[in-house]
Design a protein around this motif. Sequence first.
Motif, PDB file in Angstrom:
ATOM      1  N   PHE A 316       6.572  -5.199   0.903  1.00 43.35           N
ATOM      2  CA  PHE A 316       6.765  -3.838   1.406  1.00 43.35           C
ATOM      3  C   PHE A 316       7.301  -2.872   0.356  1.00 43.35           C
ATOM      4  O   PHE A 316       6.912  -1.706   0.323  1.00 43.35           O
ATOM      5  N   SER A 317       8.196  -3.362  -0.515  1.00 42.78           N
ATOM      6  CA  SER A 317       8.837  -2.427  -1.456  1.00 42.78           C
ATOM      7  C   SER A 317       9.087  -3.027  -2.834  1.00 42.78           C
ATOM      8  O   SER A 317       9.740  -2.396  -3.660  1.00 42.78           O
ATOM      9  N   GLY A 318       8.586  -4.247  -3.091  1.00 38.47           N
ATOM     10  CA  GLY A 318       8.849  -4.904  -4.362  1.00 38.47           C
ATOM     11  C   GLY A 318       7.679  -4.830  -5.329  1.00 38.47           C
ATOM     12  O   GLY A 318       6.934  -3.840  -5.366  1.00 38.47           O
ATOM     13  N   ASP A 319       7.487  -5.921  -6.089  1.00 38.38           N
ATOM     14  CA  ASP A 319       6.478  -5.944  -7.151  1.00 38.38           C
ATOM     15  C   ASP A 319       5.058  -5.767  -6.621  1.00 38.38           C
ATOM     16  O   ASP A 319       4.187  -5.250  -7.324  1.00 38.38           O
ATOM     17  N   TYR A 320       4.801  -6.232  -5.396  1.00 34.23           N
ATOM     18  CA  TYR A 320       3.446  -6.168  -4.856  1.00 34.23           C
ATOM     19  C   TYR A 320       3.271  -5.038  -3.843  1.00 34.23           C
ATOM     20  O   TYR A 320       2.251  -4.988  -3.144  1.00 34.23           O
ATOM     21  N   ALA A 321       4.234  -4.129  -3.771  1.00 41.11           N
ATOM     22  CA  ALA A 321       4.185  -3.065  -2.760  1.00 41.11           C
ATOM     23  C   ALA A 321       2.984  -2.139  -2.955  1.00 41.11           C
ATOM     24  O   ALA A 321       2.313  -1.768  -1.984  1.00 41.11           O
ATOM     25  N   TYR A 324      -0.062  -3.889  -1.792  1.00 38.31           N
ATOM     26  CA  TYR A 324      -0.010  -4.097  -0.345  1.00 38.31           C
ATOM     27  C   TYR A 324      -0.373  -2.826   0.403  1.00 38.31           C
ATOM     28  O   TYR A 324      -1.202  -2.849   1.332  1.00 38.31           O
ATOM     29  N   TRP A 325       0.214  -1.698   0.019  1.00 37.59           N
ATOM     30  CA  TRP A 325      -0.047  -0.459   0.749  1.00 37.59           C
ATOM     31  C   TRP A 325      -1.434   0.108   0.438  1.00 37.59           C
ATOM     32  O   TRP A 325      -2.031   0.796   1.276  1.00 37.59           O
ATOM     33  N   LEU A 326      -1.966  -0.199  -0.740  1.00 32.47           N
ATOM     34  CA  LEU A 326      -3.354   0.182  -1.030  1.00 32.47           C
ATOM     35  C   LEU A 326      -4.321  -0.590  -0.131  1.00 32.47           C
ATOM     36  O   LEU A 326      -5.340  -0.055   0.317  1.00 32.47           O
ATOM     37  N   VAL A 327      -3.991  -1.840   0.134  1.00 32.87           N
ATOM     38  CA  VAL A 327      -4.815  -2.650   1.035  1.00 32.87           C
ATOM     39  C   VAL A 327      -4.745  -2.102   2.453  1.00 32.87           C
ATOM     40  O   VAL A 327      -5.760  -1.967   3.141  1.00 32.87           O
ATOM     41  N   GLN A 328      -3.540  -1.763   2.906  1.00 33.92           N
ATOM     42  CA  GLN A 328      -3.348  -1.359   4.292  1.00 33.92           C
ATOM     43  C   GLN A 328      -3.863   0.046   4.586  1.00 33.92           C
ATOM     44  O   GLN A 328      -4.453   0.283   5.645  1.00 33.92           O
ATOM     45  N   VAL A 329      -3.637   0.984   3.653  1.00 33.63           N
ATOM     46  CA  VAL A 329      -3.988   2.386   3.950  1.00 33.63           C
ATOM     47  C   VAL A 329      -5.443   2.699   3.577  1.00 33.63           C
ATOM     48  O   VAL A 329      -6.287   2.863   4.465  1.00 33.63           O
ATOM     49  N   LYS A 364      -6.406  -8.271  -0.536  1.00 28.36           N
ATOM     50  CA  LYS A 364      -5.668  -8.885   0.573  1.00 28.36           C
ATOM     51  C   LYS A 364      -5.616 -10.395   0.398  1.00 28.36           C
ATOM     52  O   LYS A 364      -4.565 -11.026   0.617  1.00 28.36           O
ATOM     53  N   ARG A 365      -6.740 -11.007  -0.008  1.00 29.53           N
ATOM     54  CA  ARG A 365      -6.742 -12.456  -0.251  1.00 29.53           C
ATOM     55  C   ARG A 365      -5.823 -12.814  -1.417  1.00 29.53           C
ATOM     56  O   ARG A 365      -5.175 -13.858  -1.394  1.00 29.53           O
TER      57      ARG A 365
END
Length: 440
Positions: A316-321, A324-329, A364-365
């Motif tokens: 949510f807010s660390g190294d992969y944030a 992660y948010w590019l995948v979700q949005v 995502k994978r």
Amino acid sequence: MKKHNDQVIDKLLSSVGRHNPAFKIWIIALLVIISIGCFAYYRQLRLGLVVTSMRDYTSWGIYISNFVFFVAVSLIGSLVSSILKLAKVKWSYPLTRISEIIAVAAIICAAVIIIVDMGRPDRFFNVIIYGRIQSPIIWDVLVIMTYLVISVLLLYLPMLPDIALCRDRLKHVAKWKQNLYRILALNWQNKPGQLNRLKKTSTILEIMVIPVAFAIHTITSWLFATTWRPGWDSTNLGPYFVSGAFMLGAAVIIVAMFFIRKSFKLEDFITNDHFDKMGKILVLLSLVYLYFNINEYLGPAFKMVGVEGEHITELFSGDYAAMYWLVQVPGLMLPILLMVFKRGRKPFNIMIISFFILMGAWFKRFLIVIPSLQHPYLPIQDVDESYLHYYPSWEEWAITFASFAGVLLIISLLLKLFPIIPIQEYIHHQDKSEDQSNEI
């Protein structure tokens, strides 16, 4: 009627016999990418997995991400060729062969990438010979082999009437092609008995492939769920993987439809209406997947306990944030909003939207595999810095690009060798629709 049918046959067979310099350049480019990947794999075989960035923590890298991605793509065969076909959704018939070809290409490369991931590929047969029924690995091997066989049969058998057309009408093609069509046609004569047996066999395969398709992705999810790592200890993974696979498959077929229609000038057969209807299906599948996404992260995010909490924080807010948010949005939420409107389901627009979904699905994978492995419940003490981070080596990237090139190569060769649109099915449904119109 006969004259019109002959025109349709000639139009759909034209792509098989036509020489195209651009196609040769495309094949050469794919072969170059595959050759670089083969060289990288040679280095991996010669020097060992040390050439990759995989270590004791991240023992599964982008190879397994690619495997899960290709398995997901392969489910497009069961979505279009089986579920829509069995439901007698007539508009989907021009898309069945495209989806079947993609399914076969994807599952072949999924099987190959598993071999690539093994440090000792010569020991692969030990998995079968000494397989333990307690392990989901042997289940995965068996279900992949089963799905591959059914997918090949589902592609090949309904193609027999069209292969016979190629045998009888394409007399100007190379001799090896004529021999190929003659052998593959299996003496097909379009007799009523042959048609009846083909219909029954195809129906059986269409029914069989659905539970196998669900099983292949469910068992793949069990490989994660039965491994004790944060983010994987969830009973939600099965339906989560299956719903994501169907969404990804629908996006793949839309991208393929766009480029195939443009390259082979099939606007009369793959129409704007097909894109609109596939867009509606993609919206529905994306909403289902969005639900499972929320369900997957909501529970751990509420508790934020121990290593699970660290894993969620990093996403949510660390190294992969950022990933992660590019995948979700842009990879999930924004496409749903855009495709709700009819303008978003126009051919070019929905192709771009589907491409973003594909990109989001691959990343995502990556997020499913890598961050979980970097947060073990029992960390190793005093490890080298390289254990704590994972950045794929050039060999891993080269093999990854080669695997994608392999999928595109198989698809391209099959599209060039055989008619893209199922000719006999298309003519049958056109004649049937015309007869019904005349009755009215």
